[in-house]
Design a protein around this motif. Structure first.
Motif, mmCIF file in Angstrom:
data_model
loop_
_atom_site.group_PDB
_atom_site.id
_atom_site.type_symbol
_atom_site.label_atom_id
_atom_site.label_comp_id
_atom_site.label_asym_id
_atom_site.label_seq_id
_atom_site.Cartn_x
_atom_site.Cartn_y
_atom_site.Cartn_z
ATOM 1 N N LEU A 104 0.832 -1.191 0.000
ATOM 2 C CA LEU A 104 0.000 0.000 0.000
ATOM 3 C C LEU A 104 0.872 1.248 0.000
ATOM 4 C CD1 LEU A 104 -3.239 0.428 2.051
ATOM 5 C CD2 LEU A 104 -1.654 2.314 1.801
ATOM 6 N N HIS A 105 1.891 1.251 0.863
ATOM 7 C CA HIS A 105 2.797 2.391 0.908
ATOM 8 C C HIS A 105 3.637 2.497 -0.357
ATOM 9 C CE1 HIS A 105 2.511 4.524 4.734
ATOM 10 N NE2 HIS A 105 2.068 3.391 5.237
ATOM 11 N N ALA A 106 3.858 1.379 -1.024
ATOM 12 C CA ALA A 106 4.657 1.394 -2.248
ATOM 13 C C ALA A 106 3.881 1.969 -3.424
ATOM 14 C CB ALA A 106 5.133 -0.018 -2.578
ATOM 15 N N GLY A 107 2.569 2.098 -3.281
ATOM 16 C CA GLY A 107 1.796 2.751 -4.327
ATOM 17 C C GLY A 107 0.706 1.932 -4.970
ATOM 18 N N ALA A 108 0.400 0.759 -4.436
ATOM 19 C CA ALA A 108 -0.666 -0.054 -5.017
ATOM 20 C C ALA A 108 -2.011 0.658 -4.916
ATOM 21 C CB ALA A 108 -0.741 -1.409 -4.319
ATOM 22 N N SER A 109 -2.827 0.511 -5.947
ATOM 23 C CA SER A 109 -4.132 1.165 -5.988
ATOM 24 C C SER A 109 -5.286 0.207 -5.753
ATOM 25 C CB SER A 109 -4.344 1.844 -7.346
ATOM 26 O OG SER A 109 -3.409 2.881 -7.532
ATOM 27 N N GLY A 110 -4.989 -1.069 -5.643
ATOM 28 C CA GLY A 110 -6.040 -2.043 -5.404
ATOM 29 C C GLY A 110 -5.514 -3.232 -4.629
ATOM 30 N N PHE A 111 -6.376 -3.818 -3.803
ATOM 31 C CA PHE A 111 -6.021 -4.994 -3.020
ATOM 32 C C PHE A 111 -7.137 -6.021 -3.130
ATOM 33 C CE2 PHE A 111 -3.382 -1.732 -1.306
ATOM 34 C CZ PHE A 111 -2.212 -2.387 -0.977
ATOM 35 N N LEU A 112 -6.796 -7.161 -3.705
ATOM 36 C CA LEU A 112 -7.765 -8.227 -3.905
ATOM 37 C C LEU A 112 -7.228 -9.511 -3.290
ATOM 38 C CD1 LEU A 112 -8.366 -7.576 -7.710
ATOM 39 C CD2 LEU A 112 -9.596 -6.549 -5.784
ATOM 40 N N VAL A 113 -8.123 -10.437 -3.019
ATOM 41 C CA VAL A 113 -7.715 -11.734 -2.500
ATOM 42 C C VAL A 113 -8.004 -12.801 -3.546
ATOM 43 C CG1 VAL A 113 -7.873 -11.232 -0.042
ATOM 44 C CG2 VAL A 113 -9.925 -11.865 -1.285
#
Length: 246
Positions: A104-113
């Motif tokens: 998240l801190h690295a710049g990801a714009s989405g988180f899915l499982v």
């Protein structure tokens, strides 16, 4: 009479980065059946994903976090820091909170499982490609716990001054903008913020746009981070909703 039919939009170019061939194959096969998504390349490690983004001009990277060599966090950092404009969707088994928080801190714009329905994963790729940000419901609660478990900047601040994150926010925003930021951090949609503050939806959108610009935030996910790190959102406040684009 000339043909005024608008050309079909260009498909979203996607790089699949996962060290498990079966995962990449499943995603590639499903995307091959869509008209608006095209697999531009496949990578089994982060370094290869970074290279493919540069070579293919990909719009979105579906990124696993745990890969040999260069992991998904470092790859995400390199991609979002580059000039390609590619956005990263993390696809994880979510058994390592530190990895997701780092991404998240690295710049990801989405988180899915990975156990999400395939249609939901494809929809998420489209959302992120359009410039919005998205977090799967199964991820939100864990992320919030991670935010609230970790020491904020404020705990290490000098006694005679505010924490760096709080100073950054306070120095660049108005009191009303901080109210909006607080509600963004609590996970309220633009509509809910409008109702909470008794203002119009258009006004909320204007405030969010200003916050993104003033705080140099990538997207709404980044605003959530800033709200927590500035101490505007406390433990026990509501978690962000499934989609955080308002």
């Amino acid at each position: 009479m000339s043909d005024t039919t608008a050309p079909a939009p260009r498909p979203v170019r996607v790089v699949l980065a996962d060290d498990q061939p079966l995962v990449r194959t499943a995603l590639r096969m499903v995307m091959a059946e869509t008209e608006d998504l095209r697999v531009a390349g496949e990578a089994s490690d982060g370094a290869e994903a970074v290279r493919l983004v540069e070579e293919t001009g990909a719009d979105v990277v579906v990124m696993d976090l745990r890969m040999p060599g260069t992991d998904g966090i470092e790859a995400t950092r390199r991609i979002t820091a580059g000039r390609s404009g590619a956005r990263v969707v993390v696809l994880t088994t979510f058994d390592d909170d530190d990895h997701v928080y780092g991404a998240l801190h690295a710049g990801a714009s989405g988180f899915l499982v990975k156990d999400m329905a395939m249609d939901d994963i494809l929809a998420a790729v489209r959302v992120v490609a359009s410039g919005d940000a998205l977090i799967a419901p199964a991820v939100t609660g864990r992320l919030i716990k991670e935010f609230t478990r970790r020491p904020r900047d404020g705990r290490a601040a000098a006694p005679d001054g505010p924490a760096p994150a709080a100073r950054h926010v306070a120095g660049r925003t108005t009191e009303r903008e901080r109210e909006v930021l607080t509600l963004v951090g609590r996970g309220l949609s633009n509509t809910e913020i409008a109702e909470e503050l008794h203002i119009t939806l258009a006004t909320v959108k204007t405030y969010v746009t200003r916050l993104l610009a003033k705080l140099d935030a990538r997207d709404r996910v980044h605003l959530v981070i800033l709200a927590y790190e500035a101490g505007l959102v406390a433990t026990g406040d509501s978690a962000p909703p499934e989609r955080v684009d308002g």
